[in-house]
Each structure stands twice: as structure tokens, then as C-alpha cells.
Write an enzyme that holds these catalytic residues in place. Structure first.
Site, PDB file in Angstrom:
ATOM      1  N   LYS A 169     -12.973  -3.219  -3.110  1.00  0.00           N
ATOM      2  CA  LYS A 169     -11.528  -3.203  -3.392  1.00  0.00           C
ATOM      3  C   LYS A 169     -10.744  -3.840  -2.245  1.00  0.00           C
ATOM      4  O   LYS A 169      -9.896  -4.708  -2.455  1.00  0.00           O
ATOM      5  CB  LYS A 169     -11.072  -1.751  -3.594  1.00  0.00           C
ATOM      6  CG  LYS A 169      -9.573  -1.565  -3.662  1.00  0.00           C
ATOM      7  CD  LYS A 169      -9.179  -0.096  -3.505  1.00  0.00           C
ATOM      8  CE  LYS A 169      -7.747   0.011  -3.063  1.00  0.00           C
ATOM      9  NZ  LYS A 169      -7.328   1.368  -2.742  1.00  0.00           N
ATOM     10  N   LYS A 184      -4.635  -3.385   7.789  1.00  0.00           N
ATOM     11  CA  LYS A 184      -5.780  -2.724   7.138  1.00  0.00           C
ATOM     12  C   LYS A 184      -6.697  -3.765   6.474  1.00  0.00           C
ATOM     13  O   LYS A 184      -7.917  -3.730   6.620  1.00  0.00           O
ATOM     14  CB  LYS A 184      -5.250  -1.724   6.113  1.00  0.00           C
ATOM     15  CG  LYS A 184      -6.276  -1.130   5.177  1.00  0.00           C
ATOM     16  CD  LYS A 184      -7.100  -0.062   5.825  1.00  0.00           C
ATOM     17  CE  LYS A 184      -8.159   0.476   4.865  1.00  0.00           C
ATOM     18  NZ  LYS A 184      -9.109   1.339   5.528  1.00  0.00           N
ATOM     19  N   THR A 210      -4.509   2.508   0.355  1.00  0.00           N
ATOM     20  CA  THR A 210      -4.739   1.091   0.659  1.00  0.00           C
ATOM     21  C   THR A 210      -4.331   0.282  -0.565  1.00  0.00           C
ATOM     22  O   THR A 210      -4.955   0.409  -1.632  1.00  0.00           O
ATOM     23  CB  THR A 210      -6.227   0.824   0.967  1.00  0.00           C
ATOM     24  OG1 THR A 210      -6.623   1.654   2.048  1.00  0.00           O
ATOM     25  CG2 THR A 210      -6.439  -0.635   1.342  1.00  0.00           C
TER      26      THR A 210
HETATM   27  P1  NAD Z   1      -9.813   9.725  -4.439  1.00  0.00           P
HETATM   28  O1  NAD Z   1     -10.081   9.077  -5.745  1.00  0.00           O
HETATM   29  O2  NAD Z   1     -10.774  10.732  -3.898  1.00  0.00           O
HETATM   30  O3  NAD Z   1      -8.357  10.431  -4.464  1.00  0.00           O
HETATM   31  C1  NAD Z   1      -7.261   9.924  -5.151  1.00  0.00           C
HETATM   32  C2  NAD Z   1      -6.620  11.102  -5.870  1.00  0.00           C
HETATM   33  O4  NAD Z   1      -5.409  10.670  -6.482  1.00  0.00           O
HETATM   34  C3  NAD Z   1      -7.501  11.663  -6.978  1.00  0.00           C
HETATM   35  O5  NAD Z   1      -7.754  13.037  -6.723  1.00  0.00           O
HETATM   36  C4  NAD Z   1      -6.657  11.466  -8.253  1.00  0.00           C
HETATM   37  O6  NAD Z   1      -6.796  12.531  -9.191  1.00  0.00           O
HETATM   38  C5  NAD Z   1      -5.267  11.415  -7.683  1.00  0.00           C
HETATM   39  N1  NAD Z   1      -4.276  10.740  -8.515  1.00  0.00           N
HETATM   40  C6  NAD Z   1      -4.364   9.532  -9.132  1.00  0.00           C
HETATM   41  N2  NAD Z   1      -3.207   9.230  -9.743  1.00  0.00           N
HETATM   42  C7  NAD Z   1      -2.360  10.280  -9.513  1.00  0.00           C
HETATM   43  C8  NAD Z   1      -1.018  10.562  -9.875  1.00  0.00           C
HETATM   44  N3  NAD Z   1      -0.305   9.700 -10.603  1.00  0.00           N
HETATM   45  N4  NAD Z   1      -0.482  11.731  -9.462  1.00  0.00           N
HETATM   46  C9  NAD Z   1      -1.207  12.606  -8.726  1.00  0.00           C
HETATM   47  N5  NAD Z   1      -2.478  12.390  -8.342  1.00  0.00           N
HETATM   48  C10 NAD Z   1      -3.052  11.238  -8.728  1.00  0.00           C
HETATM   49  O7  NAD Z   1      -9.612   8.537  -3.393  1.00  0.00           O
HETATM   50  P2  NAD Z   1      -9.660   8.621  -1.795  1.00  0.00           P
HETATM   51  O8  NAD Z   1     -11.032   8.350  -1.319  1.00  0.00           O
HETATM   52  O9  NAD Z   1      -8.940   9.857  -1.365  1.00  0.00           O
HETATM   53  O10 NAD Z   1      -8.783   7.329  -1.416  1.00  0.00           O
HETATM   54  C11 NAD Z   1      -7.366   7.329  -1.530  1.00  0.00           C
HETATM   55  C12 NAD Z   1      -6.858   6.026  -0.907  1.00  0.00           C
HETATM   56  O11 NAD Z   1      -7.298   5.952   0.446  1.00  0.00           O
HETATM   57  C13 NAD Z   1      -7.359   4.754  -1.599  1.00  0.00           C
HETATM   58  O12 NAD Z   1      -6.320   3.827  -1.640  1.00  0.00           O
HETATM   59  C14 NAD Z   1      -8.492   4.283  -0.686  1.00  0.00           C
HETATM   60  O13 NAD Z   1      -8.684   2.878  -0.752  1.00  0.00           O
HETATM   61  C15 NAD Z   1      -7.963   4.717   0.689  1.00  0.00           C
HETATM   62  N6  NAD Z   1      -8.997   4.942   1.704  1.00  0.00           N
HETATM   63  C16 NAD Z   1     -10.118   5.669   1.416  1.00  0.00           C
HETATM   64  C17 NAD Z   1     -11.080   5.872   2.399  1.00  0.00           C
HETATM   65  C18 NAD Z   1     -12.327   6.674   2.106  1.00  0.00           C
HETATM   66  O14 NAD Z   1     -13.289   6.614   2.927  1.00  0.00           O
HETATM   67  N7  NAD Z   1     -12.395   7.428   1.026  1.00  0.00           N
HETATM   68  C19 NAD Z   1     -10.906   5.327   3.672  1.00  0.00           C
HETATM   69  C20 NAD Z   1      -9.739   4.622   3.963  1.00  0.00           C
HETATM   70  C21 NAD Z   1      -8.789   4.426   2.949  1.00  0.00           C
END
Ligand code: NAD
Length: 295
Positions: free
Chosen positions: A244, A169, A94
Site C-alpha cells: 500500500k 512517511k 497512512t
Molecule cells: P487496522 O485494520 O488494524 O485498523 C483500522 C481500524 O479502522 C479497523 O479496526 C476498522 O474496523 C476501523 N475502521 C474502518 N473504517 C472505520 C470507520 N469509518 N469508522 C470507525 N472505524 C473504522 O489497521 P492498522 O494496522 O491499525 O493501520 C491503521 C493505519 O495505520 C493504516 O493507514 C496503516 O497503513 C497505518 N500504519 C500501520 C502500521 C502497522 O504496522 N500496522 C504501521 C504504520 C502505519
């Protein structure tokens, strides 16, 4: 469908999404900066690479699921050079509409296809492959992305050109943030008028106050046994993520010269609520702060 997928960002969402691509019979090579995320993904059959560039080196489709816009843009600068020409780049994070358009531009300039495809459904949806994907890109880009996204979700909607998926979204989550605050305020007002939570729920859930924030994610314990309020607001959808998304929606409203008064107020309330320990609680926990200040 037989494709090589490069998957970057194997966190709470990306991990189970990559696992579902493996279950669908695709060859998934993945990378995450965090060792525990890499190990969990390996346990689900993802071939873990030594770097993000290595993960996409043979990819026909590159999927990213990263925290925020700056991570996506930094990664795209590296990955668009590392992937084979003509790969399809699908970003499921997102991020701001403007950042999604810049990311797509980086991919297309390097000779690739690109789609923004943020999701709704949270970690349970990612695990159950029941996510909703909102997709921005050309008809041809959508046609290529759809079967891959269908392996991770139940609903895939083509919303328009690049950035339209992110726009959908942000608009959806603005509805959700505002409606959660409205539902919470109604429960607090009902309490002060001597109305039981169950009575208000039984009426509003079958009347014109009906909405997802009430009937699926009810912010008070009792009426909806599965809602986070029944387990001390363990997320669910974390307040920090709601803060966010509402911040991105408020920025988009500013760029569009729209008042969006309730959306902006919701962004302020969630930004303040999600500071410190509450950040990891479910966003419905905001009800615990809304009663304060009227004494
Ligand atoms: P998260 O923090 O669990 O996962 C993100 C991952 O990206 C982490 O494991 C981190 O180590 C990795 N990362 C960061 N920079 C990196 C790079 N340069 N190279 C490789 N890996 C890297 O977050 P999440 O909950 O999985 O959310 C991910 C996205 O999905 C966000 O944008 C969030 O807004 C969106 N989202 C989350 C949810 C939810 O319920 N968790 C729901 C809808 C949307």
C-alpha cells in the site's frame, strides 16, 4: 494536560495508541466499526461511544487511525460537522499526500485545526508508546498536536505544511521497501557464491551495506534472532501495508513526474507478492520469491 480526545479507528495501531492516551491521563472516547476492537479498547479504559459522531461530540482533539484515504475522507465529512468548533483534527493513518491536504481543508473549512501525523514503528511501537510521528500542519497546529502525540510516541517531527507528514512517511517507506529488496538479493547472491548468511551479515552490518532492513529486520533466519524470518515471517510490518505505502509513493512519483525507477519496481514486486496468503506475512518474506525465475 487535561483534554477530551475523540479517537476513531481502534484497530491494531489505534487500539494501543488510544490506550496510551488513557495511561497519560487524558479522557478518551472512542469508536470503531468492529465490535472486537471496541471491546479491547474498553478494556484499556477507553469510553466507547455508539457512533463515530458521538465519540467526537465533546472532543478538543480528534484522532483518526483508519485503513486508507477513502475512510479518512468519508469520516472527516461526518466528524468535522460533529466536533465542537475549534477542535484539532489529527489523522495518523497512512494516506496519499493529496488526500491529507483535502482532509485538512475539510477540517479548516468547518472551523477546526488540522494536522497529518502518520507514524513509523508498527504495532510494537504503538504498544510501547515509542512511535515516530511525522507531522504536517502550521506551526500553531503542530504546537497543539505535539503534546498529544508525545503521549503515544518517542519522536515527533514537524515536517512542514499539510501533507508534509505523509510525504515523509512515503519517502521513508520507499527507502525501506527498496532496501529490503536489495538486502534480500544480496543474501541470495551470497548463497549462490557459497557465502554463509552469518558471514555476509557480519561484514555488511559493519560496512557500507548497513541499513535497518539488514540489522533489525534481517530477511534470513539466524543473524538477528528477533527478526520475523526466525518465526516464519509472522508480521512485523505486513507485506500488504508495504504494498500500500509503495503504491502511494509510486503515485506521488507519477504526480511529480519523477522516474523513481527502483521505488516503482519495488511497488510492483510488493503488489504482486502481497496478493493472497502472503499479504499478512512480514514484508521481509519477499526474499522467498526473489530467487525464483533465474533458473
Ligand atoms: P487496522 O485494520 O488494524 O485498523 C483500522 C481500524 O479502522 C479497523 O479496526 C476498522 O474496523 C476501523 N475502521 C474502518 N473504517 C472505520 C470507520 N469509518 N469508522 C470507525 N472505524 C473504522 O489497521 P492498522 O494496522 O491499525 O493501520 C491503521 C493505519 O495505520 C493504516 O493507514 C496503516 O497503513 C497505518 N500504519 C500501520 C502500521 C502497522 O504496522 N500496522 C504501521 C504504520 C502505519
Amino acid at each position: 494536560m487535561s483534554l477530551n480526545i475523540g479517537f476513531v479507528g481502534l484497530g491494531n495501531m489505534g487500539g494501543p495508541m488510544a490506550a496510551n492516551l488513557v495511561r497519560a491521563g487524558l479522557r478518551v472516547t472512542g469508536y470503531d466499526l468492529a465490535e472486537d476492537a471496541r471491546e479491547r479498547a474498553a478494556g484499556h479504559g477507553v469510553a466507547v461511544a455508539g457512533s463515530a459522531a458521538e465519540a467526537v461530540a465533546a472532543a478538543e482533539v480528534v484522532v483518526t487511525m483508519l485503513p486508507a484515504g477513502r475512510h479518512v475522507l468519508e469520516s472527516y465529512r461526518e466528524l468535522t460537522a460533529a466536533a465542537p468548533r475549534g477542535a484539532l483534527f489529527v489523522d495518523c493513518s497512512t494516506i496519499a499526500v493529496g488526500d491529507a491536504r483535502i482532509a485538512a481543508g475539510l477540517a479548516r473549512t468547518a472551523g477546526h485545526l488540522a494536522a497529518d501525523a502518520p507514524v513509523s514503528g508498527g504495532v510494537p511501537g504503538a504498544e510501547a508508546a515509542s512511535l515516530t510521528f511525522m507531522v504536517g500542519g502550521s506551526d500553531a497546529e503542530f504546537a497543539e498536536a505535539e503534546p498529544v502525540l508525545a503521549a503515544m510516541g518517542r519522536t515527533v517531527v514537524h515536517c512542514g505544511p499539510s501533507g508534509a507528514g505523509q510525504a515523509a512517511k512515503l519517502c521513508n517507506n520507499m527507502i525501506l521497501g527498496v532496501s529490503m529488496i536489495a538486502v534480500s538479493e544480496a543474501f541470495l547472491l551470497g548463497e549462490s557464491l557459497g557465502l554463509s548468511h552469518q558471514a555476509l551479515f557480519d561484514v555488511a552490518a559493519t560496512a557500507s551495506g548497513q541499513c535497518w532492513a539488514l540489522t533489525a529486520n534481517c530477511p534470513v533466519p539466524g543473524p538477528v534472532p528477533a527478526s520475523p524470518a526466525n518465526r516464519e515471517y509472522a508480521a512485523g510490518f505486513a507485506a500488504a501495508l508495504m504494498a500500500k505505502d509503495l503504491g502511494l509513493a509510486a503515485d506521488a512519483a507519477t504526480a511529480s513526474a519523477l522516474p523513481a525507477e527502483f521505488g516503482r519496481r519495488a511497488a510492483e514486486l510488493y503488489a504482486s507478492f502481497a496478493q493472497g496468503e502472503a499479504a499478512g506475512l512480514d514484508f521481509s518474506a519477499i526474499i522467498t520469491t526473489l530467487g525464483k525465475g533465474a533458473e
